[in-house]
Design a protein around this motif. Structure first.
Motif, PDB file in Angstrom:
ATOM      1  N   UNK A 238       5.986   1.315   0.744  1.00 63.43           N
ATOM      2  CA  UNK A 238       5.501  -0.025   1.651  1.00 63.43           C
ATOM      3  C   UNK A 238       4.363   0.761   2.434  1.00 63.43           C
ATOM      4  N   UNK A 239       4.593   1.862   3.139  1.00 63.15           N
ATOM      5  CA  UNK A 239       3.751   2.421   3.983  1.00 63.15           C
ATOM      6  C   UNK A 239       2.194   2.737   3.201  1.00 63.15           C
ATOM      7  N   UNK A 240       2.470   3.386   2.190  1.00 63.78           N
ATOM      8  CA  UNK A 240       1.391   3.885   1.392  1.00 63.78           C
ATOM      9  C   UNK A 240       0.571   2.795   0.625  1.00 63.78           C
ATOM     10  N   UNK A 241       1.260   1.392   0.536  1.00 61.56           N
ATOM     11  CA  UNK A 241       0.795   0.370   0.092  1.00 61.56           C
ATOM     12  C   UNK A 241      -0.254  -0.231   0.943  1.00 61.56           C
ATOM     13  N   UNK A 242      -0.037   0.081   2.256  1.00 62.22           N
ATOM     14  CA  UNK A 242      -0.452  -0.779   3.369  1.00 62.22           C
ATOM     15  C   UNK A 242      -1.865   0.215   3.751  1.00 62.22           C
ATOM     16  N   UNK A 243      -2.699  -0.986   4.614  1.00 65.22           N
ATOM     17  CA  UNK A 243      -4.014  -0.444   5.322  1.00 65.22           C
ATOM     18  C   UNK A 243      -3.828   0.868   6.110  1.00 65.22           C
ATOM     19  N   UNK A 244      -2.527   1.192   6.487  1.00 65.13           N
ATOM     20  CA  UNK A 244      -2.373   2.458   7.462  1.00 65.13           C
ATOM     21  C   UNK A 244      -2.481   3.636   6.859  1.00 65.13           C
ATOM     22  N   UNK A 245      -2.603   3.593   5.331  1.00 63.48           N
ATOM     23  CA  UNK A 245      -2.378   4.829   4.588  1.00 63.48           C
ATOM     24  C   UNK A 245      -3.848   5.014   3.804  1.00 63.48           C
ATOM     25  N   UNK A 246      -4.922   4.347   4.573  1.00 60.67           N
ATOM     26  CA  UNK A 246      -6.346   4.426   4.123  1.00 60.67           C
ATOM     27  C   UNK A 246      -6.840   5.972   3.585  1.00 60.67           C
ATOM     28  N   UNK A 247      -6.297   6.903   4.162  1.00 60.70           N
ATOM     29  CA  UNK A 247      -6.779   8.299   4.132  1.00 60.70           C
ATOM     30  C   UNK A 247      -5.884   8.896   3.100  1.00 60.70           C
ATOM     31  N   UNK A 248      -4.881   8.397   2.664  1.00 60.39           N
ATOM     32  CA  UNK A 248      -3.862   9.124   1.769  1.00 60.39           C
ATOM     33  C   UNK A 248      -4.200   8.520   0.285  1.00 60.39           C
ATOM     34  N   UNK A 249      -4.589   9.568  -0.642  1.00 62.50           N
ATOM     35  CA  UNK A 249      -4.807   9.257  -1.925  1.00 62.50           C
ATOM     36  C   UNK A 249      -4.760  10.490  -3.053  1.00 62.50           C
ATOM     37  N   UNK A 250      -4.426  10.361  -3.967  1.00 64.10           N
ATOM     38  CA  UNK A 250      -4.121  11.290  -4.900  1.00 64.10           C
ATOM     39  C   UNK A 250      -2.897  12.306  -4.620  1.00 64.10           C
TER      40      UNK A 250
END
Length: 264
Positions: A238-250
């Motif tokens: 849920x965290x990584x699905x949220x706007x808070x995780x905008x700099x987390x990808x790949x």
């Protein structure tokens, strides 16, 4: 830290139980409109009912579709052509010796665990790109890195998910759409609990105690020395699905309790 997903529409595949259900529940709690998916109308209806009973104002609908097949994916896409958050959670596992795994089983595992996520990501990502925001999460496993000797076909599909996730994240660079994998370790889902009930009955222990003993015996590198709960895994999803995780990808984000013995 407040995760607010109001106005976001989320699909969680394979979400009538286990990690998928816990994720759908938490997404609904966070304000998202949620699509619960499963292969059985009865189980889908039950899951939707459980969530709405707990959160009466949640927007939760069900979608019955077998995503192990292309026509099942097509049916779901026809019913729900657009989502903001895609959680590719559906998967199967089975203990089986490498020399006893038939070609048909390799294909079944690949179609179910890998191609379902590929088909849905391929369909939904362009719509996310057009809006400038989206989240795609593949629920992989620590078995992607620690290939189980008694489930090579399962580990192979979980490693494939990491490759797809990383590659798709690169393909969507700069679009506002992030793609990540989450790697649970031993988790006390309903399916795992069912597998351990016989041992628990025979030993007179609780299922939780049997799970802890299993982890200490068969996943000795575990740092938490127990199985995780489905809610603990869902927290990361849920965290990584949220706007808070905008700099987390790949990323390959481990919720493995420290089972994978590496600092990277």
């Amino acid at each position: 830290m407040n995760i607010d997903l109001s106005g976001k529409r989320a699909l969680v595949t394979g979400s009538t139980s286990g990690i998928g259900f816990a994720t759908a529940r938490q997404l609904a709690e966070s304000g998202a409109s949620v699509i619960v998916n499963g292969r059985s109308q009865e189980k889908v209806d039950s899951a939707v009912g459980r969530i709405t009973a707990e959160f009466p104002h949640a927007q939760v609908v069900g979608s019955v579709a077998d995503l192990a097949h292309a026509d099942g994916c097509d049916a779901l896409l026809s019913a729900h052509p657009e989502v903001d958050i895609l959680i590719n959670n559906m998967g199967i596992f089975q203990l089986q010796d490498f020399f006893e795994i038939a070609d048909s089983e390799w294909t079944r595992f690949f179609e179910t665990n890998v191609m379902s996520g590929i088909r849905l990501s391929r369909a939904y990502a362009p719509r996310m790109v057009a809006k400038g925001w989206g989240r795609i999460v593949f629920v992989s496993s620590e078995s992607a890195l620690n290939i189980p000797r008694d489930m090579v076909h399962y580990g192979f599909t979980k490693t494939a998910q990491l490759a797809v996730s990383r590659g798709l994240a690169k393909r969507l660079a700069g679009t506002g759409v992030t793609v990540n994998s989450v790697l649970p370790g031993p988790t006390l889902s309903e399916g795992v609990a069912d597998m351990l009930k016989e041992d628990a009955t025979a030993s007179g222990e609780t299922v939780e105690a049997v799970a802890t003993r299993f982890v200490k015996t068969h996943r000795a590198s575990s740092i938490i020395e127990r199985a995780a709960s489905v809610e603990e895994v869902a927290n990361m999803i849920v965290y990584v699905s949220s706007p808070l995780a905008s700099a987390t990808t790949g990323a390959a984000l481990r919720v493995d309790g420290g089972v994978v013995d590496t600092i990277a």
